[in-house]
Design a protein around this motif. Structure first.
Motif, PDB file in Angstrom:
ATOM      1  N   ARG A   1      -5.481 -54.928  10.194  1.00  0.00           N
ATOM      2  CA  ARG A   1      -6.407 -54.303  11.124  1.00  0.00           C
ATOM      3  C   ARG A   1      -6.382 -52.777  11.081  1.00  0.00           C
ATOM      4  O   ARG A   1      -6.458 -52.110  12.110  1.00  0.00           O
ATOM      5  N   LEU A   2      -6.263 -52.233   9.900  1.00  0.00           N
ATOM      6  CA  LEU A   2      -6.411 -50.784   9.732  1.00  0.00           C
ATOM      7  C   LEU A   2      -7.889 -50.425   9.782  1.00  0.00           C
ATOM      8  O   LEU A   2      -8.748 -51.235   9.419  1.00  0.00           O
TER       9      LEU A   2
ATOM     10  N   ARG B   1       0.718 -41.143   0.238  1.00  0.00           N
ATOM     11  CA  ARG B   1      -0.525 -41.874   0.498  1.00  0.00           C
ATOM     12  C   ARG B   1      -1.114 -41.548   1.865  1.00  0.00           C
ATOM     13  O   ARG B   1      -1.990 -42.248   2.351  1.00  0.00           O
ATOM     14  N   MET B   2      -0.660 -40.446   2.460  1.00  0.00           N
ATOM     15  CA  MET B   2      -1.095 -40.109   3.815  1.00  0.00           C
ATOM     16  C   MET B   2      -2.597 -39.887   3.922  1.00  0.00           C
ATOM     17  O   MET B   2      -3.209 -40.176   4.949  1.00  0.00           O
ATOM     18  N   ASP B   3      -3.204 -39.345   2.862  1.00  0.00           N
ATOM     19  CA  ASP B   3      -4.637 -39.023   2.902  1.00  0.00           C
ATOM     20  C   ASP B   3      -5.506 -40.119   2.298  1.00  0.00           C
ATOM     21  O   ASP B   3      -6.730 -39.967   2.207  1.00  0.00           O
TER      22      ASP B   3
ATOM     23  N   GLU C   1      -4.155 -40.934   9.804  1.00  0.00           N
ATOM     24  CA  GLU C   1      -4.948 -41.081  11.027  1.00  0.00           C
ATOM     25  C   GLU C   1      -4.756 -42.459  11.661  1.00  0.00           C
ATOM     26  O   GLU C   1      -4.720 -42.593  12.889  1.00  0.00           O
ATOM     27  N   ASN C   2      -4.621 -43.492  10.826  1.00  0.00           N
ATOM     28  CA  ASN C   2      -4.371 -44.832  11.367  1.00  0.00           C
ATOM     29  C   ASN C   2      -3.037 -44.885  12.099  1.00  0.00           C
ATOM     30  O   ASN C   2      -2.943 -45.446  13.194  1.00  0.00           O
ATOM     31  N   VAL C   3      -2.003 -44.310  11.502  1.00  0.00           N
ATOM     32  CA  VAL C   3      -0.673 -44.348  12.110  1.00  0.00           C
ATOM     33  C   VAL C   3      -0.627 -43.494  13.374  1.00  0.00           C
ATOM     34  O   VAL C   3       0.047 -43.833  14.353  1.00  0.00           O
ATOM     35  N   ALA C   4      -1.369 -42.397  13.382  1.00  0.00           N
ATOM     36  CA  ALA C   4      -1.392 -41.499  14.540  1.00  0.00           C
ATOM     37  C   ALA C   4      -2.277 -42.007  15.670  1.00  0.00           C
ATOM     38  O   ALA C   4      -2.259 -41.441  16.774  1.00  0.00           O
ATOM     39  N   LEU C   5      -3.037 -43.071  15.417  1.00  0.00           N
ATOM     40  CA  LEU C   5      -4.025 -43.541  16.393  1.00  0.00           C
ATOM     41  C   LEU C   5      -3.446 -43.807  17.789  1.00  0.00           C
ATOM     42  O   LEU C   5      -4.073 -43.421  18.793  1.00  0.00           O
TER      43      LEU C   5
ATOM     44  N   ARG D   1       2.186 -47.788  12.287  1.00  0.00           N
ATOM     45  CA  ARG D   1       1.313 -47.617  13.453  1.00  0.00           C
ATOM     46  C   ARG D   1       1.859 -48.380  14.659  1.00  0.00           C
ATOM     47  O   ARG D   1       1.789 -47.898  15.798  1.00  0.00           O
ATOM     48  N   ALA D   2       2.424 -49.571  14.413  1.00  0.00           N
ATOM     49  CA  ALA D   2       2.921 -50.392  15.518  1.00  0.00           C
ATOM     50  C   ALA D   2       4.158 -49.798  16.179  1.00  0.00           C
ATOM     51  O   ALA D   2       4.368 -49.982  17.376  1.00  0.00           O
TER      52      ALA D   2
END
Length: 219
Positions: free
Chosen positions: A89-90, A130-132, A98-102, A150-151
């Motif tokens: 669910r990314l 792979r951050m970007d 951005e996904n991890v920081a959400l 992210r979790a």
């Protein structure tokens, strides 16, 4: 933290896939959830995440009877839970960072207060380069690690993980499990669904075993 009393779940008019579940998850506890394929492990995790409602029985989470809560109150409770599902669910239009920081963005925090923390965690799970990258170009294992990051990034009160080491090599799998253990030591209750008996045998932890729709607990 979690209390189920005589909980049952069915989809539509079909038979119950979970029956008479009665158990408690103490705060700060660590447990594995296991059982054969099709036993209902993912469905139980979704009940715990409040994305499914039980067909019958009582679910009490963080001291609240969920049957008495509004949609808005349910949404607020879910912010206290981290979850890693097998479909990850990314958000495809957002970078890995951005996904991890959400979770922090949802909280309304300023990026300057969390940027280093997100970057450090991404490096720790092997995604520093792979951050970007956007999710569509990530491998299955990379997506899984991003979903895990992210979790856990906001240190939830309850963490639910569905086969979190299934798409990574054994060395990285052990590294990710150490991340869950450290999170547990800092106060998060952790439930990891897995088929990996070898992985479970490496750690002394409570086991929740689903079989034919019923739950058996081994301390």
């Amino acid at each position: 933290m979690v209390r189920f009393e005589n909980v049952g779940l069915r989809y539509g008019l079909g038979p119950e896939i979970l029956r008479d579940l009665s158990f408690q998850i103490p705060a700060h506890s660590f447990q594995f959830l296991t059982g054969p394929s099709g036993a209902g492990k993912t469905s139980l995790l979704k009940l715990l995440f409040l994305s499914l409602r039980p067909t019958r029985g009582l679910v009490n989470l963080f001291g609240y009877d969920i049957s008495l809560l509004s949609k808005e109150e349910i949404a607020d409770l879910r912010k206290r839970i981290g979850i890693v599902l097998q479909d990850f669910r990314l958000l495809d239009h957002m970078t890995t960072y951005e996904n991890v920081a959400l979770p922090f963005r949802v909280m309304g925090r300023d990026e300057s207060s969390y940027r280093k923390e997100v970057i450090d965690l991404l490096k720790w799970v092997g995604l520093g380069e792979r951050m970007d990258a956007l999710p569509p170009i990530l491998s299955g294992g990379e997506k899984q690690r991003a979903a895990i990051a992210r979790a856990v990034i906001s240190r939830p009160q309850l963490l639910l993980a569905d086969e979190p080491t299934g798409n990574v090599d054994p060395t990285l799998g052990r590294r990710l499990l150490r991340l869950f253990i450290e999170l547990n030591r800092s106060g998060t209750a952790v439930i990891i669904a897995t088929h990996d008996i070898t992985l479970m045998d490496q750690y002394e932890a409570r086991r929740l075993v689903l079989h034919q729709g019923r739950l058996h607990i081994y301390e």
